[in-house]
Enzyme design. Sequence first.
Site, PDB file in Angstrom:
ATOM      1  N   GLU A   1     -12.052   1.897  -1.295  1.00  0.00           N
ATOM      2  CA  GLU A   1     -12.417   0.521  -1.597  1.00  0.00           C
ATOM      3  C   GLU A   1     -12.061   0.194  -3.054  1.00  0.00           C
ATOM      4  O   GLU A   1     -11.862   1.096  -3.871  1.00  0.00           O
ATOM      5  CB  GLU A   1     -13.937   0.356  -1.402  1.00  0.00           C
TER       6      GLU A   1
ATOM      7  N   HIS B   1      -8.008  -2.395   0.546  1.00  0.00           N
ATOM      8  CA  HIS B   1      -8.311  -0.969   0.660  1.00  0.00           C
ATOM      9  C   HIS B   1      -7.292  -0.249   1.545  1.00  0.00           C
ATOM     10  O   HIS B   1      -6.667  -0.848   2.423  1.00  0.00           O
ATOM     11  CB  HIS B   1      -9.759  -0.712   1.108  1.00  0.00           C
TER      12      HIS B   1
HETATM   13  C1  GLP Z   1     -10.381   0.152   8.316  1.00  0.00           C
HETATM   14  C2  GLP Z   1      -9.644   1.468   8.187  1.00  0.00           C
HETATM   15  C3  GLP Z   1      -8.316   1.289   7.476  1.00  0.00           C
HETATM   16  C4  GLP Z   1      -7.577   0.128   8.083  1.00  0.00           C
HETATM   17  C5  GLP Z   1      -8.358  -1.124   7.858  1.00  0.00           C
HETATM   18  C6  GLP Z   1      -7.671  -2.371   8.406  1.00  0.00           C
HETATM   19  O1  GLP Z   1     -11.212  -0.120   7.252  1.00  0.00           O
HETATM   20  N1  GLP Z   1     -10.396   2.454   7.496  1.00  0.00           N
HETATM   21  O2  GLP Z   1      -7.572   2.488   7.585  1.00  0.00           O
HETATM   22  O3  GLP Z   1      -6.307   0.013   7.486  1.00  0.00           O
HETATM   23  O4  GLP Z   1      -9.606  -0.993   8.523  1.00  0.00           O
HETATM   24  O5  GLP Z   1      -7.936  -2.464   9.765  1.00  0.00           O
HETATM   25  P1  GLP Z   1      -7.221  -3.413  10.770  1.00  0.00           P
HETATM   26  O6  GLP Z   1      -5.906  -2.821  11.005  1.00  0.00           O
HETATM   27  O7  GLP Z   1      -8.083  -3.425  11.974  1.00  0.00           O
HETATM   28  O8  GLP Z   1      -7.136  -4.747  10.117  1.00  0.00           O
END
Ligand code: GLP
Length: 243
Positions: free
Chosen positions: A143, A138
């Site tokens: 999603e 995503h």
């Molecule tokens: C969340 C955010 C996204 C982000 C993703 C990955 O769901 N809405 O924008 O890219 O998490 O997060 P992380 O960087 O903590 O793995």
Amino acid sequence: MKIIHAKDYADMSRKAANIISARVILQPDCILGLATGTSPIGAYQQLIKWYEKGDVDFAQVRTYNLDEYRGLSHEDPQSYHYFMHENLFDHINIDPANVHVPDGSNPDAAEACATYDKLVAEAGFCDLQLLGIGRNGHIGFNEPDDAFSKGTHCVDLTESTIEANSRLFDNADDVPRQAYTMGVQTIMHARSILMIASGADKAQAVHDMCFGPVTPRVPASILQLHTNCVVVADEAALADCPE
Ligand code: GLP
């Protein structure tokens, strides 16, 4: 799509911060699309350091964040609004009037999303959009689905995303079940895109994003069609990709 190999999270963060600061130096009044999550924190810390040294100036920069949990107030420490202030905005000279995050405190999803969509469109979309990637591919909170989304909309989060994001909450039951997010089309309107990814739990998603078919089942795969997209990923995140 240009793939830049980074050694580890720190290296990825410095490279990403270099790309962002270059944009701000070249175009001091640029519009940055910003992201939350663990991935961009290191880049934000680096940008703060360079700001403190006088190397980068955010006085004229405008920002539009990708997404926000529905139902959380701006003051809620779990909100993305709070995250952005804590991890970046409160430490640089950005004008608070120039920062924008979808209004998760507005229970009227249609109104909250339409208002945000209008704001981003009227600004002329982002010059540089920073993105992280979810384990299921995503982007923002777009999603996996049967079709690519267009503008800002309200989404039901998948169990995998709720589980992944629960590490930042006391327990999984506290993770909001819905979010407002910029749509894929809005993200693709950005004139340049910087995707960052770190860690083995992103390896499959990074492979599918860069080398799999372009499909709404892997929302990030649409970035293959963007004419100016850079992926900065570390060794662990690139482990499933061809050399
Ligand atoms: C969340 C955010 C996204 C982000 C993703 C990955 O769901 N809405 O924008 O890219 O998490 O997060 P992380 O960087 O903590 O793995």
